[in-house]
Design an enzyme around this catalytic site. Structure first.
Site, short mmCIF file in Angstrom:
data_model
loop_
_atom_site.label_atom_id
_atom_site.label_comp_id
_atom_site.label_asym_id
_atom_site.label_seq_id
_atom_site.Cartn_x
_atom_site.Cartn_y
_atom_site.Cartn_z
N GLU A 95 0.92 -1.27 -0.11
CA GLU A 95 -0.18 0.11 0.08
C GLU A 95 0.84 1.19 0.07
O GLU A 95 0.32 2.16 0.20
CB GLU A 95 -1.02 -0.07 1.40
CG GLU A 95 -2.34 -0.45 1.02
CD GLU A 95 -2.50 -1.73 0.58
OE1 GLU A 95 -1.52 -2.72 0.45
OE2 GLU A 95 -3.63 -2.17 -0.09
N TYR A 97 3.27 1.94 1.91
CA TYR A 97 4.05 2.64 3.48
C TYR A 97 5.42 2.27 3.65
O TYR A 97 6.03 1.68 2.38
CB TYR A 97 3.32 1.67 4.57
CG TYR A 97 1.72 2.17 4.71
CD1 TYR A 97 1.43 3.21 4.98
CD2 TYR A 97 0.57 1.14 4.38
CE1 TYR A 97 0.00 3.86 4.93
CE2 TYR A 97 -0.47 1.56 4.61
CZ TYR A 97 -1.00 2.91 4.79
OH TYR A 97 -2.12 3.34 4.89
N ARG A 145 2.22 -8.86 4.30
CA ARG A 145 1.51 -8.22 3.27
C ARG A 145 2.16 -7.70 2.39
O ARG A 145 3.07 -6.81 2.35
CB ARG A 145 0.56 -7.19 4.07
CG ARG A 145 -0.55 -6.71 2.75
CD ARG A 145 -1.81 -6.55 3.58
NE ARG A 145 -2.77 -6.14 2.54
CZ ARG A 145 -3.68 -5.55 2.57
NH1 ARG A 145 -4.21 -4.80 3.74
NH2 ARG A 145 -4.64 -5.20 1.79
N HIS A 183 -1.43 3.99 -1.77
CA HIS A 183 -2.51 5.00 -1.73
C HIS A 183 -2.26 6.20 -2.77
O HIS A 183 -3.47 6.95 -3.02
CB HIS A 183 -2.51 5.54 -0.15
CG HIS A 183 -2.91 4.49 0.76
ND1 HIS A 183 -4.18 3.79 0.55
CD2 HIS A 183 -2.32 4.03 1.84
CE1 HIS A 183 -4.06 3.20 1.65
NE2 HIS A 183 -3.10 3.01 2.40
N GLN A 270 -18.14 5.85 3.00
CA GLN A 270 -18.31 7.11 3.49
C GLN A 270 -18.30 7.33 5.03
O GLN A 270 -18.22 8.44 5.76
CB GLN A 270 -19.90 7.34 3.04
CG GLN A 270 -20.15 7.92 1.84
CD GLN A 270 -21.35 7.96 1.35
OE1 GLN A 270 -22.02 7.39 0.61
NE2 GLN A 270 -22.34 8.76 2.05
P1 FAD Z 1 -35.98 7.91 0.42
O1 FAD Z 1 -34.82 7.20 -0.19
O2 FAD Z 1 -36.11 9.28 -0.47
O3 FAD Z 1 -36.91 7.16 0.54
C1 FAD Z 1 -38.50 7.94 0.92
C2 FAD Z 1 -39.55 6.83 0.57
O4 FAD Z 1 -40.83 7.42 1.27
C3 FAD Z 1 -39.73 6.75 -0.88
O5 FAD Z 1 -39.59 5.55 -1.40
C4 FAD Z 1 -41.18 7.51 -1.09
O6 FAD Z 1 -41.84 6.74 -2.07
C5 FAD Z 1 -41.83 7.15 0.25
N1 FAD Z 1 -42.97 8.08 0.42
C6 FAD Z 1 -42.96 9.44 0.39
N2 FAD Z 1 -44.12 9.83 0.81
C7 FAD Z 1 -44.69 8.76 1.25
C8 FAD Z 1 -46.24 8.78 1.73
N3 FAD Z 1 -47.01 9.64 1.84
N4 FAD Z 1 -46.58 7.56 1.83
C9 FAD Z 1 -45.93 6.39 1.58
N5 FAD Z 1 -44.61 6.42 1.44
C10 FAD Z 1 -43.99 7.49 1.05
N6 FAD Z 1 -26.61 8.68 -0.67
C11 FAD Z 1 -25.43 8.19 -0.14
O7 FAD Z 1 -25.09 8.39 1.12
N7 FAD Z 1 -24.38 7.66 -0.79
C12 FAD Z 1 -24.54 7.59 -2.22
O8 FAD Z 1 -23.62 7.15 -2.86
C13 FAD Z 1 -26.00 7.94 -2.91
N8 FAD Z 1 -26.01 7.91 -4.19
C14 FAD Z 1 -27.29 8.26 -4.51
C15 FAD Z 1 -27.40 8.42 -6.09
C16 FAD Z 1 -28.49 8.50 -6.74
C17 FAD Z 1 -28.78 8.36 -7.96
C18 FAD Z 1 -29.71 9.27 -5.46
C19 FAD Z 1 -31.01 9.70 -6.36
C20 FAD Z 1 -29.48 8.99 -4.35
C21 FAD Z 1 -28.24 8.66 -3.66
N9 FAD Z 1 -27.98 8.73 -2.38
C22 FAD Z 1 -26.91 8.38 -1.83
C23 FAD Z 1 -29.01 9.27 -1.75
C24 FAD Z 1 -29.58 8.52 -0.72
O9 FAD Z 1 -30.23 7.54 -1.43
C25 FAD Z 1 -30.62 9.16 0.33
O10 FAD Z 1 -29.95 9.91 1.08
C26 FAD Z 1 -31.51 8.15 0.89
O11 FAD Z 1 -32.29 7.28 0.11
C27 FAD Z 1 -32.60 8.98 1.97
O12 FAD Z 1 -33.11 8.03 2.45
P2 FAD Z 1 -34.86 8.23 3.04
O13 FAD Z 1 -35.28 7.02 3.46
O14 FAD Z 1 -34.69 9.51 4.04
O15 FAD Z 1 -35.44 8.69 1.76
FE1 SF4 Z 2 -17.20 1.64 4.92
FE2 SF4 Z 2 -19.65 0.60 5.78
FE3 SF4 Z 2 -19.78 1.91 3.48
FE4 SF4 Z 2 -18.49 -0.58 3.76
S1 SF4 Z 2 -20.77 0.11 3.82
S2 SF4 Z 2 -17.53 1.27 2.59
S3 SF4 Z 2 -17.91 -0.51 5.84
S4 SF4 Z 2 -19.11 2.79 5.49
#
Ligand code: FAD
Ligand code: SF4
Length: 603
Positions: A95, A97, A145, A183, A270
């Site tokens: 890596e 190091y 390693r 890295h 993350q």
């Molecule tokens: P959501 O995932 O938005 O879910 C909310 C749900 O509530 C939906 O299914 C909706 O249909 C439902 N809902 C809404 N109103 C009602 C109602 N009145 N009755 C019943 N159901 C309802 N985050 C990361 O951390 N890392 C990533 O790499 C990442 N990549 C992403 C890539 C894309 C393309 C997108 C779009 C998002 C990404 N995210 C990522 C963001 C992540 O998906 C969101 O932060 C996360 O899904 C939020 O979760 P949540 O449950 O709060 O909301």
């Molecule tokens: Fe790290 Fe958890 Fe994401 Fe795996 S799922 S890369 S352990 S934060």
């Protein structure tokens, strides 16, 4: 627990860990790692005074005596580890190091007996292993390693890797673990973009050269993949780290044939690596209990409640299964026909396929703990009130933020939901408004035929990132071969500064490199003038430009959907808000799941 082991006092503290592992019938080895020029302070040392491209500090060259002292420090540390009850040690030689810095010409430009020809450059690791073996005795495990792929210029050649492996075996190592990439390499090695078991082939290449067992690593995150690596003859053992943060019961569940119940590591980095770089305690996006086991505790409830959860995204699913596991009666409403929320969009982004595993895990858990699922139901505040629930948890997510640009109603304007969820046909030239994570993901999606990469082909990945699969070159790097992009894409943002600055520290550069390698043009400091039949009229640093695009895709952030919350509040209820519904922060499933788990633990 200190991350160093140099005194008897520290060694005693390690016994807490070793005895806990032994009580469960396990074995444990401790890794000895000297960062060399990767250390993040002013007093770092290295074989030569050459600064690492990823470090702010320049190392001081070690003197001959200091090298001898460092070797004896390794030995001393191994002895203390043995005393602490470890069954062995792993000597970190990869890596990029310190040990790796001695081995490679890139970082070792010494003229004395520790530099110059390869035999001299590998004296440092060989002496460490030899002297450690002598000190710890025959029974103690020594894992070395070994960097099998440096993935940097002036790294080791294949014949050098073989020569080192043979010498390390002769010096007394019990096992050889695989190291992949320094890295500072500009090739992703562990992020979700890397296909599963993408580097097992290099461990296999070494199999016939040594007689001690070999360990394969990197992007092996399910029992099935681990089995494949072994059965395909790539290695004798598997090494994993992040999968145990995601699910500490990985081994137990594998042994009990409950692989479906494993919370799979999605390789997002993350909450583990990104936290490390932010000087925060590591944890896990899909398992916030990781490294917080004494703070976040799920006990059986003494007063079960009727709980309604609105929204089946990561927040709603995480909350519902933990609350139900604790003994509450949970009903989960989801407006669409499927669980997963925005993860259903994330999982179709090429390189984010792993996100499907989180949905699979939650589905299994919701069914195991008998959460009542009501799909295709956009529940209203009236229905929730009628339901006589003790608690209402709103995990209803976000809606795309609207932007005000003249011509925004033009038919060529779409948003990310139109593209990723409703699969609206997109033209050959595209301008994306917004350079956050979703803008980047939409661009990645549009670079691939039909938006979707069929499967993660290891060979395609290696070719695209310039890994020399044939290992003809030092460091196993070659010129990346990029397929011609199928679309011309512009990513625009109003602010100044670099694109991708808001993305994760350890993965943002990968997303950005992938897009730039595919010719995506990134414009900052953009004023949006209007959208019309001709295309997108913009102004960049005072210069008026027409982008003759077929589509403009708005990825300009999100807003929490609070309608339900407001009407429930008006009628005197006190609903809980979690996830995107609490705060819309784009790519922030980490907070969504964290909030959900904490609320479920205390409700
Ligand atoms: P959501 O995932 O938005 O879910 C909310 C749900 O509530 C939906 O299914 C909706 O249909 C439902 N809902 C809404 N109103 C009602 C109602 N009145 N009755 C019943 N159901 C309802 N985050 C990361 O951390 N890392 C990533 O790499 C990442 N990549 C992403 C890539 C894309 C393309 C997108 C779009 C998002 C990404 N995210 C990522 C963001 C992540 O998906 C969101 O932060 C996360 O899904 C939020 O979760 P949540 O449950 O709060 O909301
Ligand atoms: Fe790290 Fe958890 Fe994401 Fe795996 S799922 S890369 S352990 S934060």
């Amino acid at each position: 627990m200190a991350a160093k082991l140099t005194t008897k006092e520290e060694s005693d503290k390690h016994k807490i860990i070793t005895s806990a592992v032994h009580a469960e019938g396990g074995k444990i080895c401790m890794q000895i790692l000297h960062t060399g020029r990767y250390g993040y302070h002013a007093k770092i040392v290295a074989p030569s005074a050459i600064q690492a491209p990823i470090n702010f500090f320049k190392p001081k060259e070690l003197s001959h005596d200091e090298i001898l002292k460092t070797i004896s420090d390794y030995v001393q540390c191994a002895l203390l580890a043995k005393e602490a009850g470890y069954d062995g040690v792993e000597i970190m030689g990869s890596e990029g190091y310190l040990i790796n810095q001695f081995i490679a010409k890139r970082t070792n430009q010494r003229n004395d007996e520790w530099g110059g020809v390869y035999e001299n450059r590998i004296k440092f690791p060989i002496q460490i292993v030899e002297q450690t073996r002598k000190a710890v005795g025959k029974e103690c495990i020594i894992i070395y390693r070994l960097s099998m792929l440096d993935l940097v210029e002036d790294g080791s050649t294949w014949s050098e890797v073989v020569q080192l492996a043979k010498a390390i075996e002769a010096a007394g190592a019990t096992l050889i673990n695989t190291g992949i990439g320094w890295h500072e390499a500009r090739i992703p090695t562990i992020a979700t973009k890397v296909p599963r078991k993408a580097f097992a082939w290099v461990t296999k290449k070494l199999k016939s050269e040594v007689s001690i067992p070999l360990i394969a690593v990197n992007r092996i995150n399910t029992p099935k993949i681990a089995e494949e690596v072994i059965s395909e003859g790539c290695a004798d053992m598997i090494s994993m780290a992040r999968p145990f943060l995601a699910d500490p019961d990985f081994v137990l569940k594998s042994m009990e044939d409950r692989a479906d119940e494993i919370n799979t590591c999605i390789a997002c980095n993350q909450a583990c690596l990104d936290h490390t770089f932010q000087m925060k305690i590591s944890s896990c996006l899909v398992n916030p209990r990781a490294c917080h086991e004494t703070e976040l505790i799920y006990t059986t409830t003494l007063s079960p409640k009727n709980i309604a959860v609105v929204g089946g995204g990561p927040a709603g699913m995480a909350f519902a299964h933990i609350a139900a596991m604790r003994g509450h009666n949970v009903t989960l409403y989801e407006a669409s026909h499927e669980l997963g929320g925005q993860f259903n969009m994330a999982k179709i982004i090429p390189g984010k396929e792993e996100y499907a595993e989180t949905i699979r895990y939650y589905k299994t858990m919701l069914s195991k703990y008998k959460v009542k699922l009501i799909l295709n139901k956009k529940v209203t505040s009236e229905e929730l009130e009628k339901g006589s629930y003790d608690e209402i948890v709103l995990a209803s997510g976000v809606v795309p933020r609207k932007v005000n640009i003249p011509g925004i109603e033009h038919k060529k304007v779409l948003n990310y939901l139109d593209v990723l969820q409703y699969k609206v046909q997109v033209g050959k030239t595209v301008a994306i408004v917004g350079a956050g994570g979703i803008g980047f993901d939409v661009a990645e999606y549009l670079l691939h035929t039909n938006g979707h990469r069929e499967t993660q082909q290891i060979n395609d990945f290696l070719v695209e990132w310039g890994v020399d699969h044939e290992y003809h070159s030092a460091g196993a790097i070659t010129k990346p071969q990029i397929k011609s992009p199928i679309r011309e894409i512009f990513i625009l943002k109003r602010s100044t500064g670099k694109h991708g600055a808001t993305l994760g520290k350890t993965t943002g550069w990968i997303h950005k490199a992938s897009l730039t390698n595919h010719g995506v043009k990134m414009l900052a400091d953009v004023q949006y003038i209007k959208i019309d039949d001709e295309g997108f009229h913009i102004e960049v640093k005072g210069e008026k430009i027409l982008l003759p695009v077929d589509n403009v895709i708005i990825c300009a952030g999100q807003e929490s959907s609070r309608t339900l919350y407001d009407s429930l509040k008006t009628s005197g209820r006190n609903p809980h808000l979690i996830g995107g519904a609490f705060e819309a922060a784009e790519l922030d499933a980490k907070s969504a799941i964290y909030q959900a788990c904490h609320l479920a633990a205390g409700i």
